[in-house]
Design a protein around this motif. Structure first.
Motif, mmCIF file in Angstrom:
data_model
loop_
_atom_site.group_PDB
_atom_site.id
_atom_site.type_symbol
_atom_site.label_atom_id
_atom_site.label_comp_id
_atom_site.label_asym_id
_atom_site.label_seq_id
_atom_site.Cartn_x
_atom_site.Cartn_y
_atom_site.Cartn_z
ATOM 1 N N GLN A 298 0.722 -1.193 0.148
ATOM 2 C CA GLN A 298 0.047 -0.109 -0.038
ATOM 3 C C GLN A 298 0.840 1.133 -0.060
ATOM 4 N N SER A 299 0.261 2.444 -0.631
ATOM 5 C CA SER A 299 0.895 3.736 -0.663
ATOM 6 C C SER A 299 -0.189 4.617 -0.568
ATOM 7 N N ILE A 300 0.101 5.937 -0.294
ATOM 8 C CA ILE A 300 -0.838 7.031 -0.395
ATOM 9 C C ILE A 300 0.089 8.267 -1.112
ATOM 10 N N HIS A 301 -0.612 8.967 -1.810
ATOM 11 C CA HIS A 301 -0.087 9.968 -2.650
ATOM 12 C C HIS A 301 -1.318 10.966 -2.424
ATOM 13 N N LEU A 302 -0.754 12.321 -1.793
ATOM 14 C CA LEU A 302 -1.352 13.490 -1.941
ATOM 15 C C LEU A 302 -0.864 14.732 -2.642
ATOM 16 N N ARG A 303 -1.747 15.543 -3.052
ATOM 17 C CA ARG A 303 -1.516 16.731 -3.937
ATOM 18 C C ARG A 303 -2.447 17.855 -3.379
ATOM 19 N N TRP A 304 -1.476 19.008 -3.350
ATOM 20 C CA TRP A 304 -2.439 20.285 -3.047
ATOM 21 C C TRP A 304 -1.954 21.387 -3.863
ATOM 22 N N ARG B 158 -6.536 -3.147 10.097
ATOM 23 C CA ARG B 158 -7.857 -3.520 9.394
ATOM 24 C C ARG B 158 -8.242 -2.191 8.821
ATOM 25 N N LEU B 159 -7.891 -0.925 9.207
ATOM 26 C CA LEU B 159 -8.288 0.352 8.413
ATOM 27 C C LEU B 159 -6.868 1.232 8.449
ATOM 28 N N ARG B 160 -7.166 2.041 7.645
ATOM 29 C CA ARG B 160 -6.135 3.141 7.685
ATOM 30 C C ARG B 160 -6.854 4.473 7.116
ATOM 31 N N ARG B 161 -6.280 5.634 7.508
ATOM 32 C CA ARG B 161 -6.708 6.820 6.904
ATOM 33 C C ARG B 161 -5.708 8.042 7.398
ATOM 34 N N VAL B 162 -5.842 9.078 6.392
ATOM 35 C CA VAL B 162 -5.149 10.154 6.676
ATOM 36 C C VAL B 162 -6.058 11.300 7.361
ATOM 37 N N LYS B 163 -5.450 12.002 8.058
ATOM 38 C CA LYS B 163 -6.070 13.219 8.696
ATOM 39 C C LYS B 163 -5.176 14.507 8.477
ATOM 40 N N TYR B 164 -6.035 15.578 8.175
ATOM 41 C CA TYR B 164 -5.309 16.916 7.696
ATOM 42 C C TYR B 164 -5.795 17.983 8.509
ATOM 43 N N VAL B 165 -4.773 18.606 9.046
ATOM 44 C CA VAL B 165 -5.182 19.685 10.208
ATOM 45 C C VAL B 165 -4.842 21.025 9.270
ATOM 46 N N ASN B 166 -5.837 21.911 8.957
ATOM 47 C CA ASN B 166 -5.144 23.039 8.101
ATOM 48 C C ASN B 166 -4.950 24.139 9.224
ATOM 49 N N ALA B 167 -3.709 24.783 9.383
ATOM 50 C CA ALA B 167 -3.688 25.853 10.094
ATOM 51 C C ALA B 167 -4.015 27.166 9.670
ATOM 52 N N SER B 168 -3.593 27.408 8.539
ATOM 53 C CA SER B 168 -4.100 28.644 7.607
ATOM 54 C C SER B 168 -4.074 28.459 6.149
ATOM 55 N N GLY B 169 -4.379 29.484 5.510
ATOM 56 C CA GLY B 169 -4.379 29.317 4.083
ATOM 57 C C GLY B 169 -5.624 28.726 3.355
ATOM 58 N N ALA B 170 -5.630 28.588 2.137
ATOM 59 C CA ALA B 170 -6.682 27.907 1.385
ATOM 60 C C ALA B 170 -6.278 27.267 0.271
ATOM 61 N N GLY B 171 -7.030 26.070 -0.178
ATOM 62 C CA GLY B 171 -6.644 25.372 -1.391
ATOM 63 C C GLY B 171 -7.516 24.200 -1.629
ATOM 64 N N VAL B 172 -6.795 23.375 -2.678
ATOM 65 C CA VAL B 172 -7.489 22.141 -2.810
ATOM 66 C C VAL B 172 -6.335 20.760 -2.411
ATOM 67 N N ILE B 173 -6.892 20.029 -1.740
ATOM 68 C CA ILE B 173 -6.212 18.712 -1.341
ATOM 69 C C ILE B 173 -6.763 17.544 -1.925
ATOM 70 N N GLU B 174 -6.158 16.925 -2.650
ATOM 71 C CA GLU B 174 -6.712 15.491 -3.012
ATOM 72 C C GLU B 174 -5.684 14.431 -2.889
ATOM 73 N N GLY B 175 -5.958 13.204 -2.965
ATOM 74 C CA GLY B 175 -5.178 12.097 -3.008
ATOM 75 C C GLY B 175 -5.536 10.511 -3.054
ATOM 76 N N GLU B 176 -4.984 9.641 -3.154
ATOM 77 C CA GLU B 176 -5.268 8.359 -3.315
ATOM 78 C C GLU B 176 -4.427 7.244 -2.354
ATOM 79 N N PHE B 177 -5.162 6.256 -1.890
ATOM 80 C CA PHE B 177 -4.557 5.070 -1.630
ATOM 81 C C PHE B 177 -4.497 4.363 -2.555
ATOM 82 N N ASP B 178 -3.183 3.514 -2.801
ATOM 83 C CA ASP B 178 -3.275 2.194 -3.737
ATOM 84 C C ASP B 178 -2.703 1.169 -2.942
ATOM 85 N N THR B 179 -3.301 -0.149 -3.509
ATOM 86 C CA THR B 179 -2.988 -1.298 -2.702
ATOM 87 C C THR B 179 -2.893 -2.559 -3.764
ATOM 88 N N ARG B 180 -1.859 -3.287 -3.250
ATOM 89 C CA ARG B 180 -1.782 -4.426 -4.305
ATOM 90 C C ARG B 180 -2.196 -5.756 -3.272
#
Length: 133
Positions: free
Chosen positions: A49-55, A109-131
């Motif tokens: 498994q891997s995670i890729h995030l972009r903003w 059993r489960l995994r997730r990402v958490k994001y805490v925004n301190a300031s600023g604005a934008g768009v954040i997206e990403g994916e988990f991939d798994t074999r």
């Protein structure tokens, strides 16, 4: 001519929130000022498994990776989750960017990402991939 075959792993959006009326794009969040965003819980074997995030934009905040084995965890808090303190995810620092992390050997059993925004604005997206499915 030869056309290479592209094989892909099962992919799951890291985020699923629809933030505002008219926002129909799944798989992204749109932080604007301080706030906390919990990602989608993704299951499966950790092998491969891997995670890729972009903003984009100017968000400044912190990504953390969380795991649980609980059958029905609370998805709105950290209560039933344990943070991966060895996470190597890079964090948004006021400019566009991206980060990638292998989550090898996580048999949670489960995994997730958490994001805490301190300031600023934008768009954040990403994916988990798994074999491991």
């Amino acid at each position: 001519s030869h056309v290479p075959i592209r094989k892909t792993m099962p992919q799951f959006s890291a985020f699923t929130s629809i933030q505002a009326a008219g926002d129909t794009a799944r798989g992204r969040i749109t932080p604007n000022g301080a706030g906390t965003f919990y990602g989608q819980a993704v299951g499966g074997s950790g092998a491969g498994q891997s995670i890729h995030l972009r903003w984009t934009g100017t968000p400044t905040g912190t990504f953390t990776l969380w795991y649980t084995n609980k059958k029905d965890p609370d998805f709105t808090t950290d209560t039933d989750w344990t943070q991966d303190t060895s996470s190597t995810l890079a964090n948004p620092a006021g400019a566009a960017g991206s980060t990638f992390m292998d989550t090898f050997n996580s048999n949670a059993r489960l995994r997730r990402v958490k994001y805490v925004n301190a300031s600023g604005a934008g768009v954040i997206e990403g994916e988990f991939d798994t074999r491991g499915y």
